[in-house]
Structures are given as C-alpha cells and as structure tokens.
Enzyme design. Sequence first.
Site: not given
Ligand code: NAD
Ligand code: UDP
Length: 311
Positions: A37, A104, A144, A148, A158, A180, A185
């Site tokens: 972030g 809690k 990851y 999760k 909990y 980012h 991604r």
């Molecule tokens: P992101 O990387 O932009 O945001 C994650 C945030 O958590 C960042 O600001 C980072 O600095 C902070 N962080 C990481 N480790 C930390 C720690 N130990 N202590 C405090 N802060 C910490 O990612 P995002 O896409 O905004 O994802 C947010 C949440 O949603 C995550 O939990 C992710 O697993 C979940 N999620 C996102 C997607 C997606 O497609 N973006 C899909 C499924 C789940």
């Molecule tokens: N991917 C790709 N080219 C890229 C980045 C990702 O072909 O430059 C593919 C990756 O292999 C996956 C899909 O796109 O099959 C989604 O990838 P991402 O990392 O966005 O999300 P996740 O795999 O976690 O769903």
Amino acid sequence: MKKILITGGAGFIGSHLSERLLNEGNEVICLDNFFTGSKKNIIHLLDNPYFELVRHDVTMPYFIEVDQIYNLACPASPIHYQYNPIKTIKTSVMGAINMLGLAKRINARILQASTSEVYGDPVVHPQTEDYWGNVNPWGPRSCYDEGKRSAETLFMDYNKQNNVDIKVIRIFNTYGPRMHPNDGRVVSNFIIQALKNQDITIYGDGMQSRSFQYVDDLLEGMIRMMNSQDGFTGPVNIGNPNEFTIKELAQKIIELTGSKSKITYLAPTQDDPSQRQPNISLAKKMLDSWEPKIQLEEGLLKTIEYFKEII
Ligand code: NAD
Ligand code: UDP
C-alpha cells in the site's frame, strides 16, 4: 456514525473502502505497514478529521475501540505475496489471530477479506461456497492460499468457540483505479503494456479463465455483508460471474486502448488455476439482491483512464 478499523487500508481495495466509508459518515482508522500500500492512495483523505492513519503491522497485536473491523491486510498479487512467503502466511494467520482477539475483547463485528484462491485450481465450475477447493499445500501460491484458508478456519472457530461476530467474503479477481502498477496482475500489466505499445505477455496459452469484478461492485457487496443479518457468517462469494479467457482479456484491452501491441506467449506459471468463476446465488439471496453492475468494458475504460494519468 460508526468507528471502523480497516487493516490494509492504504492498499488498492482498502483505500477505496476508506473513502466510501468516510463519505457515508463514518470515522475510519486505516492501519497499514505500507508493504504494497502507499500513502499516495489515501493522501486525499488525510485532512479529513474523521480519518486516522496508523503505521502498524498486523502480525503484532493492536488495541483500539471500534464498532467494526475490515481485515484486508495481506499482499494480494502473486509477485508481492511470493516475495516473502513466510511473511505472507504470518500476515494472514497472525493478522487474523490478532484482529479476532481484538474483536472478541471489544465486541466488534469483523469481516475477513478471503479469496477465490481458497478454491485453488478448481474442479467444480462455477465455484459454490460449499466446494472445498483443490489447493497445493506447498507450491508457490500456497503461502497465500493456505494462509487465507487458515484465516477462514480461525474466523469460524472464533465464532463457534467465542461467539465473535464474524463475516467472511471470498473476493474474486478485482480491478480498478489504484491497482499497483508493478504488482504484475493481469489487468494492470496488460493495460500498461497496451498504453506503451509493448508486447502483451500471456503466460501459457491464454485459455485459462478469470471473472473480473470492478472495485465499486466489490465495495457494495463487502459493505452489505458487513451489515448483513446477525448470525449470517458466510463465507460468501463476491465476484462478477462474467468469465473471460486471458486471451480474450488481452484482445479487449488492445481494442479499448487502440494499441499497436502484439500478443506474445510466455511459459505458464506453476499451479496457475485454469478456470475461475463465482456462483453468486448466496450473495444475491443474503445481501439484498446484490449483484455486480459494472461490466468488463465499462470498468476497463475507467481503469485505462487511471493508468493513462499515472504513466
Ligand atoms: P493490496 O496489496 O493493494 O493491499 C493490501 C494492503 O495490506 C496493502 O496496503 C499492504 O501494505 C497492507 N499489508 C500487507 N501486509 C501487511 C501487514 N503485515 N500489516 C499491515 N498491513 C499490511 O491488495 P488488494 O488488492 O487491495 O487486496 C486487499 C485484500 O483483499 C487482501 O487481503 C487480498 O488478499 C484480498 N483480495 C483481493 C483480491 C483482488 O483481486 N484484488 C482478490 C481476492 C482477495
Ligand atoms: N497473466 C498473464 N500475463 C500477465 C499477468 C498474468 O497471462 O502479465 C495471467 C496469469 O497467469 C493468470 C491470470 O493472468 O492466469 C490472472 O493473473 P493475476 O496474477 O492477475 O491473478 P490470479 O492468478 O491471482 O488470479
């Protein structure tokens, strides 16, 4: 007005959530260690007296009095969560323990941002919440996925053992402004490559699928889940069921940007899920007919505008 703690509040999703909850008249405490972030994501909120920014790592306990906790802290893109896998799983597991312990103690409601990755490389398609998943316990994505999954276990235990008021959502691939630019991604990579007329890099044959959700649709589902009826814990899928192959996504982005980019095929990545699509019947039923409103083309155009400004 509620007092709301958002862990990971300076990230892509967390910053949008902070903004929306403030706009709805709440007080927001944003906690982040700034791993993925950035202050830039929330800089426009810093002069709001109802917004507080705390630099803190969720692997360490944190104490505060709030009404609700959104637990989002965790790097979400493969290159970031694989950078330090041990830290990633610690963030999910110890972060969950610390935030559940806090919930809690202060009697707060807590929502976990879980993920479609709990389904791994799914053999049930589309994925329903009762599917247990197909996850490699020690591959490159495991820190990851298993982190999760463990967090979901902790949330459920909990709730059962200590009556903590929990909500769990499984988020499917989400995109939008403030992703980012270097997190690798697929949506951000392809848009940046297209805007620079560089090759679009498809890993594998591009026939793997994903279902892409625009960030505003996720926020609506997430907030409805947080405020859903007592006793409904989830997990519930929050995603857009419109499924596309990665090749279709590449073609769509080339078309929408008017790019001269060509598609290039690189080696597939290990354990890459071959398909992913949410069944959202449960969300529709329990979250007041929630469903995504922004389809791929509209969402991509908004995201392309954002990346045009920042690159
Ligand atoms: P992101 O990387 O932009 O945001 C994650 C945030 O958590 C960042 O600001 C980072 O600095 C902070 N962080 C990481 N480790 C930390 C720690 N130990 N202590 C405090 N802060 C910490 O990612 P995002 O896409 O905004 O994802 C947010 C949440 O949603 C995550 O939990 C992710 O697993 C979940 N999620 C996102 C997607 C997606 O497609 N973006 C899909 C499924 C789940
Ligand atoms: N991917 C790709 N080219 C890229 C980045 C990702 O072909 O430059 C593919 C990756 O292999 C996956 C899909 O796109 O099959 C989604 O990838 P991402 O990392 O966005 O999300 P996740 O795999 O976690 O769903």
